[in-house]
Design an enzyme around this catalytic site. Structure first.
Site, PDB file in Angstrom:
ATOM      1  CB  THR A  17      -0.775   0.061   1.065  1.00 19.20           C
ATOM      2  OG1 THR A  17      -1.805  -1.193   1.031  1.00 19.20           O
ATOM      3  CG2 THR A  17      -1.746   1.285   1.550  1.00 19.20           C
ATOM      4  CB  SER A  65       2.482  -7.972   1.290  1.00 20.00           C
ATOM      5  OG  SER A  65       1.650  -7.826   2.061  1.00 20.00           O
ATOM      6  CB  THR A  98       0.352  -3.928   6.368  1.00 15.22           C
ATOM      7  OG1 THR A  98      -0.763  -3.921   5.811  1.00 15.22           O
ATOM      8  CG2 THR A  98       0.979  -2.100   6.368  1.00 15.22           C
ATOM      9  CG  ASP A  99      -2.901  -7.308   3.812  1.00 17.50           C
ATOM     10  OD1 ASP A  99      -3.025  -6.659   4.660  1.00 17.50           O
ATOM     11  OD2 ASP A  99      -3.400  -7.391   2.825  1.00 17.50           O
TER      12      ASP A  99
HETATM   13  C1  SIN Z   1      -0.291  -5.170   1.026  1.00 11.28           C
HETATM   14  O1  SIN Z   1      -0.157  -5.774   2.008  1.00 11.28           O
HETATM   15  O2  SIN Z   1       0.354  -5.285   0.010  1.00 11.28           O
HETATM   16  C2  SIN Z   1      -1.639  -4.397   0.766  1.00 11.28           C
HETATM   17  C3  SIN Z   1      -2.111  -3.954   1.935  1.00 11.28           C
HETATM   18  C4  SIN Z   1      -1.200  -2.932   2.863  1.00 11.28           C
HETATM   19  O3  SIN Z   1      -0.030  -2.906   2.495  1.00 11.28           O
HETATM   20  O4  SIN Z   1      -1.616  -2.418   3.774  1.00 11.28           O
END
Ligand code: SIN
Length: 338
Positions: A17, A65, A98-99
């Site tokens: 993100t 991710s 973050t995922d």
């Molecule tokens: C991801 O994990 O690539 C998308 C969501 C995020 O980064 O919060």
């Protein structure tokens, strides 16, 4: 001989993100992750606020991710090991979605244990809001991550997010939407980042509390991960009210065609397992599949020993236990947990 003056930081981009774009600045949900290059993200950070070091950037991957794969982990581990071997490099920063950030952090924690991470940090960061947001959190998180990577007390694989510093074994995404999305487990964060300086609550453990290796010992993972790797197949199943043997039976039925080396069961409470599911897991265990128990609880760790031949995963969350078991099997170790 005087201390080497380390003047380089290396920023490795993998997507997420933090590199996401939406069509409207107020839209913090309907965006597409992994659109902006890491060099562009770096360029947008005010130079006056960055630590006094030259920052090199490299795009290792550009993925959402949730779709993270073993091929990206391999490439990332190689690039981290490469840059950490450079005596001028003080630390490596990785931008990441973050995922699955906690999974990548734990993977790097294990495979870089013998590669200088005992003395230099690898700092993962990301964002909950896309780069196109009215108020993105990515730039501050990146600045904080650069500050921690340049801090001489920093070492090991760390996650810096929302002004807090977490260690790879304990860090977990704990909120689906809020900007302060990560928690550091029972012992809490390792520190904070305040106005361009790291405030440590406790020092990161040297070499990390690796389940598999002591710092500087064990397999030379960066070399082992060079080229094609025959990854063991390890699946996660969950124990819950009304659990059945069905998922495990289905996995075993496909074993000949798809392979199955290990199962991590996300157990209830102290990694206990519903009797119906446990019967199927014991059958898998007897058939040579390595079965580890983890707890599906969001915090705490397994305590004591339950009366079962299925070992617990040493307090790791199910997703981290899966990584530990894959590496354990890849290193040619047997069915017991070290
Ligand atoms: C991801 O994990 O690539 C998308 C969501 C995020 O980064 O919060």
């Amino acid at each position: 001989m005087g201390q080497t003056f380390r003047k380089k930081l290396v920023l490795l981009g993998t997507g997420g993100t933090i590199a996401g774009l939406a069509t409207a600045a107020h839209d913090n949900v309907g965006y597409k992750a992994a659109q902006v290059g890491v060099a562009e993200l770096l360029e947008a950070l005010p130079k006056a606020l960055r630590p006094q070091a030259s920052v090199l950037s490299e795009q290792v991957a550009q993925v959402d991710s949730k779709d993270m794969g073993l091929d990206v982990w391999q490439a990332l581990a190689q690039r981290c090991a490469f840059w950490m071997a450079d005596p001028e490099v003080a630390g490596v920063i990785v931008t990441h979605g973050t995922d699955t950030m906690e999974e990548t952090a734990y993977f790097l924690h294990e495979v870089l244990a013998g590669s200088g991470v005992a003395h230099k940090p690898v700092v993962l960061t990301g964002a909950m809001r896309p780069a196109s947001s009215l108020t993105p959190d990515g730039p501050q998180n990146m600045l904080d991550a650069l500050v921690v990577a340049a801090d001489p007390r920093a070492r090991g694989v760390l996650v810096v997010f929302g002004g807090t510093i977490h260690g790879a074994p304990d860090v977990q995404k704990v909120h689906a939407y809020r900007q302060d999305a990560f928690g550091g487990g029972e012992d809490g964060p390792l520190g904070r980042v305040e106005e361009g300086a790291a405030a440590w609550v406790r020092p990161p453990a040297i070499g990390g509390a690796s389940l598999l290796t002591e710092a500087g010992q064990g397999p030379d993972w960066p070399s082992l991960l060079q080229g094609p790797v025959a990854w063991p197949r390890v699946e996660i199943v969950s124990s819950h009210a009304g659990a059945s043997p069905w998922m495990v039976d289905a996995l075993l039925a496909q074993r000949a065609s798809h392979g199955l080396d290990g199962i991590v069961v996300a157990g209830t409470g102290n990694a206990s397992v519903h009797a119906a599911l446990e019967a199927a897991l014991l059958k898998a265990h007897e058939d040579g599949v390595v079965v580890w128990r983890a707890s599906r609880c969001g915090s705490g760790h397994t305590v004591g020993r339950l009366d079962t031949p299925l070992p617990d995963a040493g307090g790791l969350s199910p997703v981290k236990a899966r990584i530990a078991l894959m590496l354990h099997l890849l290193a040619g170790q047997g069915r017991s947990r070290p």
